[in-house]
Write a protein that holds these residues in place. Structure first.
Motif, mmCIF file in Angstrom:
data_model
loop_
_atom_site.group_PDB
_atom_site.id
_atom_site.type_symbol
_atom_site.label_atom_id
_atom_site.label_comp_id
_atom_site.label_asym_id
_atom_site.label_seq_id
_atom_site.Cartn_x
_atom_site.Cartn_y
_atom_site.Cartn_z
ATOM 1 N N ARG A 48 -33.876 -25.242 15.180
ATOM 2 C CA ARG A 48 -32.580 -25.853 15.501
ATOM 3 C C ARG A 48 -32.422 -26.015 17.017
ATOM 4 O O ARG A 48 -31.895 -27.010 17.483
ATOM 5 C CB ARG A 48 -31.436 -24.994 14.955
ATOM 6 C CG ARG A 48 -31.416 -24.852 13.462
ATOM 7 C CD ARG A 48 -30.657 -25.906 12.739
ATOM 8 N NE ARG A 48 -29.235 -25.876 12.973
ATOM 9 C CZ ARG A 48 -28.380 -26.700 12.356
ATOM 10 N NH1 ARG A 48 -28.840 -27.594 11.482
ATOM 11 N NH2 ARG A 48 -27.103 -26.643 12.603
ATOM 12 N N HIS A 102 -33.648 -33.574 11.159
ATOM 13 C CA HIS A 102 -32.897 -32.547 10.437
ATOM 14 C C HIS A 102 -33.633 -31.226 10.554
ATOM 15 O O HIS A 102 -34.859 -31.207 10.533
ATOM 16 C CB HIS A 102 -32.785 -32.909 8.943
ATOM 17 C CG HIS A 102 -32.475 -31.718 8.085
ATOM 18 N ND1 HIS A 102 -31.193 -31.264 7.899
ATOM 19 C CD2 HIS A 102 -33.294 -30.849 7.425
ATOM 20 C CE1 HIS A 102 -31.234 -30.171 7.129
ATOM 21 N NE2 HIS A 102 -32.492 -29.908 6.831
ATOM 22 N N ASP A 106 -30.485 -24.775 8.452
ATOM 23 C CA ASP A 106 -29.570 -23.967 9.269
ATOM 24 C C ASP A 106 -29.577 -22.480 8.934
ATOM 25 O O ASP A 106 -28.869 -21.702 9.578
ATOM 26 C CB ASP A 106 -28.143 -24.541 9.210
ATOM 27 C CG ASP A 106 -27.588 -24.590 7.791
ATOM 28 O OD1 ASP A 106 -28.206 -23.995 6.879
ATOM 29 O OD2 ASP A 106 -26.530 -25.214 7.600
HETATM 30 MG MG MG Z 1 -27.166 -29.487 8.424
#
Ligand code: MG
Ligand code: RTP
Length: 202
Positions: free
Chosen positions: A138, A168, A171
């Protein structure tokens, strides 16, 4: 007799100062392990004091990233950092799959736009494995809105608006496993040992 006692005391003192016979701290132990690995000795890896969890994450290059020829660049960033590629494919998603993948967002106002964006062309699906891969992945992607993404991140370097933010990343480790299961069949993932692992990890 006195001389012998003085000698014994001196040797004991020297041993303490040089650390001989003492338990090595983790950093020193792992440096020693790395030095002996350099020499080619078959030494068990020392446990690191800050060892994080080995994780898998699902990273996907969205249709804009594929169209703009960014597949190689993004793959390279993860490879060069030291993450291990476990699965890779170009794939045209169905609406059903995207509704499952983005199940938490289907009620959002922007969902129809997100859906048509994600259906507009093939995506590149990847599974990367390594320590703390979800959080680090991320970070490498950058903030969702490229206006807030730091330069040096993928979104911060290659995108401008949230509706075309190129990639993408899962998470959480739990969602990563769910997403990997959604986008890949088990036999599309490869179990292999990287020859670089002792050079990436202590
Ligand atoms: Mg997301
Ligand atoms: P992603 O799932 O794609 O890695 O992104 P994310 O976790 O950073 O953000 P998330 O909230 O899960 O949103 C998924 C994707 O929806 C699009 N989006 N558009 N127009 C908007 O306000 C808006 N907000 C989100 C983005 O493509 C985002 O990556």
């Amino acid at each position: 007799m006195f001389l012998t006692r003085v000698l014994v005391l001196l040797v004991a003192r020297l041993a303490v100062v040089s650390g001989f016979g003492m338990v090595q701290p983790p950093i020193a132990a792992s440096m020693a392990a790395s030095r002996s690995a350099t020499r080619g000795a078959a030494t068990a890896r020392a446990p690191s004091a800050v060892r994080m969890a080995m994780e898998r994450t699902y990273i996907m290059i969205k249709p804009d990233g594929v169209q703009r020829g960014l597949v190689g660049e993004i793959l390279q960033r993860f490879e060069k950092r030291g993450y291990q590629l476990k699965g890779l494919k170009l794939y045209t998603a169905s609406e059903e799959l995207l509704r499952q993948h983005y199940k938490d967002l289907v009620e959002k106002k922007f969902f129809p736009d997100l859906l048509s964006y994600m259906l507009s062309g093939p995506v590149c699906c990847m599974v990367w494995e390594g320590e703390n891969a979800v959080k680090m992945g991320r970070q490498m992607l950058g903030a969702t809105n490229p206006q807030e993404s730091q330069p040096g991140t993928i979104r911060g370097d290659y995108s401008i608006v949230v509706g075309r933010n190129i990639c993408h990343g899962s998470d959480s480790p739990e969602n990563a496993e769910i997403e990997i299961g959604l986008w890949f069949d088990e036999d599309e993932l490869c179990a292999w040992e990287s020859h670089s692992k002792d050079w990436v990890y202590e």
